[in-house]
Scaffold this motif. Sequence first.
Motif, PDB file in Angstrom:
ATOM      1  N   ALA A 195       0.827  -1.216   0.000  1.00 39.41           N
ATOM      2  CA  ALA A 195       0.000   0.000   0.000  1.00 39.41           C
ATOM      3  C   ALA A 195       0.855   1.257   0.000  1.00 39.41           C
ATOM      4  CB  ALA A 195      -0.931  -0.018   1.219  1.00 39.41           C
ATOM      5  N   SER A 196       1.902   1.264   0.831  1.00 39.13           N
ATOM      6  CA  SER A 196       2.743   2.461   0.908  1.00 39.13           C
ATOM      7  C   SER A 196       3.411   2.743  -0.431  1.00 39.13           C
ATOM      8  CB  SER A 196       3.795   2.317   2.000  1.00 39.13           C
ATOM      9  OG  SER A 196       4.640   1.209   1.728  1.00 39.13           O
ATOM     10  N   GLY A 197       3.847   1.698  -1.150  1.00 40.58           N
ATOM     11  CA  GLY A 197       4.473   1.884  -2.459  1.00 40.58           C
ATOM     12  C   GLY A 197       3.516   2.487  -3.472  1.00 40.58           C
ATOM     13  N   VAL A 198       2.268   1.993  -3.444  1.00 41.23           N
ATOM     14  CA  VAL A 198       1.253   2.538  -4.354  1.00 41.23           C
ATOM     15  C   VAL A 198       1.002   4.020  -4.055  1.00 41.23           C
ATOM     16  CG1 VAL A 198      -1.181   2.390  -5.058  1.00 41.23           C
ATOM     17  CG2 VAL A 198       0.140   0.299  -4.698  1.00 41.23           C
ATOM     18  N   PHE A 199       0.860   4.336  -2.756  1.00 43.78           N
ATOM     19  CA  PHE A 199       0.591   5.728  -2.372  1.00 43.78           C
ATOM     20  C   PHE A 199       1.743   6.658  -2.773  1.00 43.78           C
ATOM     21  CE2 PHE A 199      -2.017   3.933   1.410  1.00 43.78           C
ATOM     22  CZ  PHE A 199      -3.100   3.715   0.562  1.00 43.78           C
ATOM     23  N   ILE A 200       2.971   6.193  -2.593  1.00 46.25           N
ATOM     24  CA  ILE A 200       4.142   7.012  -2.926  1.00 46.25           C
ATOM     25  C   ILE A 200       4.185   7.279  -4.434  1.00 46.25           C
ATOM     26  CG2 ILE A 200       6.666   7.070  -3.002  1.00 46.25           C
ATOM     27  CD1 ILE A 200       5.430   7.630  -0.237  1.00 46.25           C
ATOM     28  N   SER A 201       3.912   6.244  -5.249  1.00 46.61           N
ATOM     29  CA  SER A 201       3.907   6.439  -6.710  1.00 46.61           C
ATOM     30  C   SER A 201       2.838   7.456  -7.107  1.00 46.61           C
ATOM     31  CB  SER A 201       3.642   5.100  -7.415  1.00 46.61           C
ATOM     32  OG  SER A 201       4.717   4.214  -7.195  1.00 46.61           O
ATOM     33  N   PHE A 238       2.857   9.655 -19.494  1.00 47.05           N
ATOM     34  CA  PHE A 238       2.846   9.954 -18.062  1.00 47.05           C
ATOM     35  C   PHE A 238       1.433  10.225 -17.553  1.00 47.05           C
ATOM     36  CE2 PHE A 238       2.634  13.447 -14.982  1.00 47.05           C
ATOM     37  CZ  PHE A 238       3.166  12.820 -13.867  1.00 47.05           C
ATOM     38  N   LYS A 239       0.637  10.980 -18.313  1.00 46.21           N
ATOM     39  CA  LYS A 239      -0.725  11.314 -17.876  1.00 46.21           C
ATOM     40  C   LYS A 239      -1.566  10.051 -17.694  1.00 46.21           C
ATOM     41  CE  LYS A 239      -2.169  14.849 -17.266  1.00 46.21           C
ATOM     42  NZ  LYS A 239      -2.154  15.610 -15.997  1.00 46.21           N
ATOM     43  N   ARG A 240      -1.368   9.088 -18.579  1.00 42.93           N
ATOM     44  CA  ARG A 240      -2.101   7.826 -18.432  1.00 42.93           C
ATOM     45  C   ARG A 240      -1.658   7.097 -17.157  1.00 42.93           C
ATOM     46  NH1 ARG A 240      -0.960   7.650 -24.013  1.00 42.93           N
ATOM     47  NH2 ARG A 240       0.748   6.170 -23.673  1.00 42.93           N
ATOM     48  N   LEU A 241      -0.342   7.073 -16.930  1.00 42.58           N
ATOM     49  CA  LEU A 241       0.185   6.396 -15.745  1.00 42.58           C
ATOM     50  C   LEU A 241      -0.225   7.123 -14.462  1.00 42.58           C
ATOM     51  CD1 LEU A 241       3.739   5.591 -17.130  1.00 42.58           C
ATOM     52  CD2 LEU A 241       1.975   3.901 -16.537  1.00 42.58           C
ATOM     53  N   GLU A 242      -0.228   8.458 -14.514  1.00 44.46           N
ATOM     54  CA  GLU A 242      -0.638   9.246 -13.349  1.00 44.46           C
ATOM     55  C   GLU A 242      -2.079   8.911 -12.953  1.00 44.46           C
ATOM     56  OE1 GLU A 242      -0.989  13.940 -11.953  1.00 44.46           O
ATOM     57  OE2 GLU A 242      -1.018  13.419 -14.082  1.00 44.46           O
ATOM     58  N   LYS A 243      -2.945   8.824 -13.960  1.00 45.39           N
ATOM     59  CA  LYS A 243      -4.348   8.481 -13.709  1.00 45.39           C
ATOM     60  C   LYS A 243      -4.453   7.059 -13.128  1.00 45.39           C
ATOM     61  CE  LYS A 243      -8.871   8.539 -15.919  1.00 45.39           C
ATOM     62  NZ  LYS A 243      -9.626   8.773 -17.195  1.00 45.39           N
ATOM     63  N   ARG A 244      -3.611   6.168 -13.671  1.00 40.41           N
ATOM     64  CA  ARG A 244      -3.640   4.772 -13.212  1.00 40.41           C
ATOM     65  C   ARG A 244      -3.260   4.685 -11.733  1.00 40.41           C
ATOM     66  NH1 ARG A 244       0.141   0.797 -12.616  1.00 40.41           N
ATOM     67  NH2 ARG A 244      -0.568  -1.364 -12.890  1.00 40.41           N
TER      68      ARG A 244
END
Length: 865
Positions: A195-201, A238-244
């Motif tokens: 969870a922490s890794g997901v939040f940091i990304s 990047f915008k696609r990844l940011e949304k993901r």
Amino acid sequence: MFFLWGTAAAQQDQAQVFVLNKSGLPEDSPGRKILSLLALGNNKDLSRTEVSVEYEINTSIKLLGSGKVQIEARPLIISIKGDNEYRGFSVDSLLQASAYAVKLELIKAGKIIYSGKISMGNNGLLTILKTKQRIFSDAGLVVDAEIAGVEYSQNDYHKFNDLVKLVNDYYGYSRILGTLNEKFVKQGRASKQGASGVFISWQEASRLGVILGKLDFEDNLHLSKLDPEGFKQKYSAFKRLEKRWSTLSRQTLERELKRGFLEDKSLYVKKLIGVSENYYQESLKLQPYMVSAYRQMIVLDNMSDLRIINFISDYYDAYAYGENIIVPQLLYKGFVELANIYFLKSRNIMALALLKNAKLLQTRFDLQESELYTKTAYSTLNGMIESFLKVSDKALQSGKLKFAQNYYREAEEVYRKNKDMFVETGIAVSPFSIYVEAQKRRIKVLLGQKSFYEADLLIKNAMDISDEKNLEKDDELDRFKVLACNGIYRLKIEDISSKMKTSNLDDSYSQLFDLKKYIAGNPDIIYDKQELDEISYSVFLEFLQNGEILLDKGNNEQAFDNLLKAKNIQSEILTYEVERLNILLRAYSEPKILSILEEARLETWAKHGDRAAALLKDAEDLQAKYLQQDNPVIKRAMRELIGKMQGRHCLDAEFRLNEYNNDIVLKIRSGQFDVAVERIKSSYVLMEDNSDCKLDSYKTDSLVDKYGYLLDFYQEYSSMKNQLFSGNYFDAIDKYLLLRSEYVSRNIGMYNFSLPSLRKFVKQQKLKSLTVSSIEYFIAKDQFLLAFEYLQILNSQGETASESKDIQIKLARAMKSSEGFDIDSVNEMISDQGIRQEWYKYFSREVNRKSLNFDFKFKYKKVYE
């Protein structure tokens, strides 16, 4: 070369080239700074960096009545070549200077009548040139203009520097995007993400997204034309990844909450602080121009980061199972401790960035400021300032003043950027007092070496710093100031004497007046008045003798220049008159001024008042220039000329008044009353503007007495028309009827003025609204037959029966309710309308409608009951 015929003639423009390089720009000028940035961005030596500007200067001239020349010049930049790119991006538009130094020559009949440099903005200029001779014909006039230099403003430099920063950021963020996209793709392929890794990304992507949104490289750098790093493609991915990551974060949070716990929050805290540290470590490996982007990513974003921290910490802290230290407090503590570590490693830039993160968290989450934060902030800020000032101090001691000033400016920049932190934490800016002391040590050395100018510069700088930073008043600096000023005074005296010995009179003259100005601006100077008088008289005498020698040789222009400088010294510095000088000046200047006054007299006689006035102004300018304000011959000639000009001016004014009066009569007779009114106003204005001429107002007054009623009538008529066309019909009709009565009684028609009867006027206007208002007007006046006449006009204007229904019924009811109403007469009146009788059907029905009285209605009411 630019050739011009006529007052605004066509010209043959030939493109020229101006080369901008190191040698043509002063060292500390904005232009030199721009060139330095170009050299840095293109990896070239400054001495080999140059910009080639191809241009034309469009010029046009106009000859003024005074014989002077008005010139309009406008630069046209055709192309900019050479080093006109910064790291691959075109900077043409920013290399166009704010102003240009233009060498300009006007040549007439082979003689130069004007030669000089003018400063011209990039939009051009319009100016009146002081030519050597007045000209009244442009035949054979040639204009030659070329750029001799450019002038960049501080604003030009700031705009260029902003673009440089943007381009540098473009390369830095392009690299960050590439790295981050690659990392995100790899993380996405991993089977498990804590969870922490997901939040940091999510947080790292959000921070970058906010920064890139503000920079808007695509529009600001026109990436559709040039995108050397493929930023657009990277940004789109990047915008696609940011949304993901945003979606994945919310899904992870929802899943973990269902399980009833979240991953250890200390791991999230450690990873988030690690993001800042990773960007700093990466920045150390890069070229300097890309470092800024990485350094910006060290700092938490005031919106995205704090919003996400707030969102995530709500859940971490809710499921803490007794843990009472909240996430923001853990982050604050972590950033402060890491800042202190970097400070101890003398990595002050990183320490400051981490302290800013801590400050953002403290402000947003209302945290208690720690002692370690205050201590680290104090040590870091003052340490940075002191490190710059120590280098500056060493430079001062070795006499490298400019080098010292550069490092002092670095210290000032740290202070400026972190001023709020100084105020909020109460940090004292102690290094600046250390710097003042360092300057004082250097000042003592300079005073001992009699380097008074350098000492004075440092004294002023030290005093300015003391004032700005509210340091204690330093009496020693005041004493240094007195010593330096008196030393400079002595140097100036010695310099003038030296120049005199080498016969460098012009420099002696300018330095003498510079000395006078210096004494006036420095009241602490203790100087010998007799010494000043002696050196001043020596310079004065040299100019006087030179003037006499040149007069004997017939070189009058140069002779006068020398005599005039002698006169200025006599007037401004010496306290006594030298009659020989006054005689020579009068002998030289008097014939020139009298000649101009005679020319002005001839122009006055020829009724060329404007030219005469311009010549008189020229004569007055020369009178002041030659210091002949008290010359009795010139004063008498001027009085006589002014008298003649005054007489001619009064004759002209009288002639114009007579013309106005005659025109008043003509305009009245032709019915142009508005023009006649303006002529009357002009007559009285003319008399007021020329009150010294005592013009006779009798004829104008007589015309006003004779035609005043007529003009008043016209003004009333105009007022009525304004009311009419603003829709105020009732007042307009009232006024019209009164005017019509006066029109007939005063026989105003004899003045080609037509005012028909109201009936005819309404018919002519073809305004249905006016016609309806006229009907209502006469109904209100109980003049029903007149109202019916206007109803007939409404019929003739094409109004349909149904459109006129309301006004027909209103008139019919008003007639029926009036005394003496005779229905037979009214019906007969309707029958006279012929084939249009059907049009009056609503009027007719209303007139012939039976009236039911109360008794009739009551009786039938009983029956029905």
